[in-house]
Write an enzyme that holds these catalytic residues in place. Sequence first.
Site, PDB file in Angstrom:
ATOM      1  N   PHE B 132      25.115 -84.897 -57.292  1.00  0.00           N
ATOM      2  CA  PHE B 132      25.041 -85.236 -55.654  1.00  0.00           C
ATOM      3  C   PHE B 132      22.962 -84.303 -55.477  1.00  0.00           C
ATOM      4  CE2 PHE B 132      25.097 -82.181 -51.566  1.00  0.00           C
ATOM      5  CZ  PHE B 132      26.114 -84.105 -51.111  1.00  0.00           C
ATOM      6  N   ASP B 202      27.997 -77.288 -62.047  1.00  0.00           N
ATOM      7  CA  ASP B 202      27.934 -77.125 -61.058  1.00  0.00           C
ATOM      8  C   ASP B 202      29.895 -77.752 -60.613  1.00  0.00           C
ATOM      9  OD1 ASP B 202      28.484 -78.529 -58.499  1.00  0.00           O
ATOM     10  OD2 ASP B 202      26.287 -78.967 -57.946  1.00  0.00           O
ATOM     11  N   TYR B 227      34.366 -74.609 -49.761  1.00  0.00           N
ATOM     12  CA  TYR B 227      34.784 -75.308 -48.291  1.00  0.00           C
ATOM     13  C   TYR B 227      35.351 -76.901 -48.918  1.00  0.00           C
ATOM     14  CZ  TYR B 227      29.950 -77.171 -48.158  1.00  0.00           C
ATOM     15  OH  TYR B 227      28.734 -77.938 -48.794  1.00  0.00           O
ATOM     16  N   LYS B 228      35.780 -77.240 -49.584  1.00  0.00           N
ATOM     17  CA  LYS B 228      36.578 -78.638 -50.636  1.00  0.00           C
ATOM     18  C   LYS B 228      37.929 -78.054 -50.745  1.00  0.00           C
ATOM     19  CE  LYS B 228      32.215 -80.457 -51.829  1.00  0.00           C
ATOM     20  NZ  LYS B 228      31.860 -81.419 -50.664  1.00  0.00           N
ATOM     21  N   ARG B 375      36.125 -92.872 -51.191  1.00  0.00           N
ATOM     22  CA  ARG B 375      36.734 -91.774 -51.499  1.00  0.00           C
ATOM     23  C   ARG B 375      38.106 -91.789 -50.919  1.00  0.00           C
ATOM     24  NH1 ARG B 375      32.876 -87.432 -52.739  1.00  0.00           N
ATOM     25  NH2 ARG B 375      33.199 -86.496 -50.405  1.00  0.00           N
TER      26      ARG B 375
END
Lengths: 416, 416
Positions: B132, B202, B227-228, B375
């Site tokens: 990312f 990560d 927050y995922k 996705r």
Amino acid sequence: MAAEVHVPGSREECLARDAADPLRDVVARFHKPPGIIYLDGNSLGAMPRGVAARLGDVVEREWGHDLITSWNKAGWFDLPVTLGDRIGALIGAAPGQTVVTDTTSINIYKCLHAALSLNPGRTVIVSEAQSFPTDLYMIEGVVATTGAQCLLWNRREAIESMLDDSVAAVLLSEVDYRTGALIDAEAVTRKVHEAGALMIWDLCHSAGVLDVALDRIGADFAVGCTYKYLNGGPGAPAFLYAAERHHEGARQPLTGWWGHARPFAFERDFAPASGIRKFLCGTQPILSLAGVAAGLDAMVGVAVSDLRRKSQALTGLFMAHVDALLGPAAEIATPREPDRRGSQVSLKFGEGYAVMQAMISKGVIGDFRAPDIMRFGFSPLYTTYTEVWDAAGILSECIESEPWREVRFTRRAAVT
Amino acid sequence: MAAEVHVPGSREECLARDAADPLRDVVARFHKPPGIIYLDGNSLGAMPRGVAARLGDVVEREWGHDLITSWNKAGWFDLPVTLGDRIGALIGAAPGQTVVTDTTSINIYKCLHAALSLNPGRTVIVSEAQSFPTDLYMIEGVVATTGAQCLLWNRREAIESMLDDSVAAVLLSEVDYRTGALIDAEAVTRKVHEAGALMIWDLCHSAGVLDVALDRIGADFAVGCTYKYLNGGPGAPAFLYAAERHHEGARQPLTGWWGHARPFAFERDFAPASGIRKFLCGTQPILSLAGVAAGLDAMVGVAVSDLRRKSQALTGLFMAHVDALLGPAAEIATPREPDRRGSQVSLKFGEGYAVMQAMISKGVIGDFRAPDIMRFGFSPLYTTYTEVWDAAGILSECIESEPWREVRFTRRAAVT
């Protein structure tokens, strides 16, 4: 700046002053717990009544229902800049120069690096031993990982004595967090610039209560928190100001994707955003930013000059009434001249911690800063003259009724 | 790790699977907008139903009524470590090694500096071009201000080819954010250690959905967002893990007052806290941390192994049904082997952006990552088998009904 105003000499006069206060309707925008006189808004601002409803909407509708579409539709992605501009209006910054993001500590780190990058060849950072400690700690972090050094100014000396062509940046708080003493930001900025250095202002105890004029005085950078006089809620994200003239040249190492020129292109290499967004780093906490928005909403229609005027009157009243009750034995550490203080009054008192606990038990909330400072903050948005009168009375009672008064204080006969 | 399980072959079978799902009661803990199939929990997790009530309490009682006393009384000051320990339990970290604070980007910066400080004389940071982007941008920030260099690994090569005695640290995502491909964290960590380097994971796309075992595999540092799959709310603060053995030696330059050994002594010089708190910096956003708490509350009693099992079943079902509907023309970029993927399925499709918009208009929300990745994230907490079945059908419809299908796809006769 401050006109001499009559200081109320009785509780009745305070009641009358409250009734005539141009900010009297604003007080009702805040929740004030019954039976409490809250004089710690310089640590955590009181809760605006609108915040629960706003947060409910952010949670239930924006997050719960609209989900990821809210990054655009509800303006989440732009909150750091839209809220930044609203704070900019309170600190004399034209739009596009202020963001709300991260913490004061981290924003100090960005500003220090930015200033060093703009002043190559200079390596000294000047600050003050009396700064709020995190300012000094962040300088230490920069010093430990760069070639920079830190020199500490003692403000009894002239600032010029610290400034030569090795100084890259000066970081100072406009208001001393312990004493409330206010520095002449315009004069200091001018002298710092004359020496070729850049000026970073810590406005934690200024924003929302002082007539800050960053653009006019030519400040280079500024930081501050939103949870004191801006009432953004506990630990709400901080702000960072960078003068537009530095946007192109400044570099800071916290180069996260929110500071990228094209964050949603997911490019491999970093390319800094062109404006103030280059001071953003990672994804920002939206619920806490909603608190900042609610805090700013509670200030809509309020002129900073009115806040400053009331703040000076409240602090002046507190000092006058403490003087009247406790006499010269009460060692007030805050400057008497209205233009030389922020919005707090501090008393030096060896047993200050115990006195503050006694006051809190009687419903007056201030705070204590080691080793011997009792602090009382006066947010002009929601503090009344009558509360200030009563708080001075309770302070006096608490000091008078405790054993240490015998040694430390000479009571005035009239008070006994 | 994953037992071969029967993949439902009809919508009826999916309904039956949902009825028998050991996690079926957990689904009700989340708000799901009517008419929406939400497959973007890998970007922003859905809203736990309990969050509005919890935030209301934090705002009205803890902030509004109890004011500054809540820093102690409501445990605000300790939230980074108390929430950190709760997340630690989900990522295989014993207590005292995880904090919730700041952003993933900033936590990466801390971990990179910490790893460099622990490995003096080594200057190379290895990462992956497919990371990312913010991971790479933060490395750039470290490289720009230290003597470090960055080398990018191509995972088609063996990791050993990158490792020599110049490598201080390796930073990799366990799950590729584009394809969902899962790396063997244990094997990579072992090889990195054999080369004398430190491993930073990560876990943005791992925490809450994969059976992460940081302590067992001997990871040195890890970061991730809340927050995922942890459903902490938009932009909720990130977490940072540092193995206990590094607490004493590690140094990182974001040395704010929350990382001080005695923050409330207001000392002039920085003295790092002794444990994981040395990775804290400034005052944390309490309202957003309350969101993290609500997200974790919604996972109480849920075993990570059950989440992993259901996640593999959901992603397997989606791929199987997409295959059945679209045939080999559907280019699935996600590994077919259950143990080699995270909790998402990605399709490569040149017109993916337009297809995703069409799907969103029909109530199926996934997302698109440039240049050509559609996705779909499957949070096992609140996604049902039936939703997955229906989503594959709508994906197929959207692809079939658009003009580009003529050129790009050979439709299967049965679908026409």
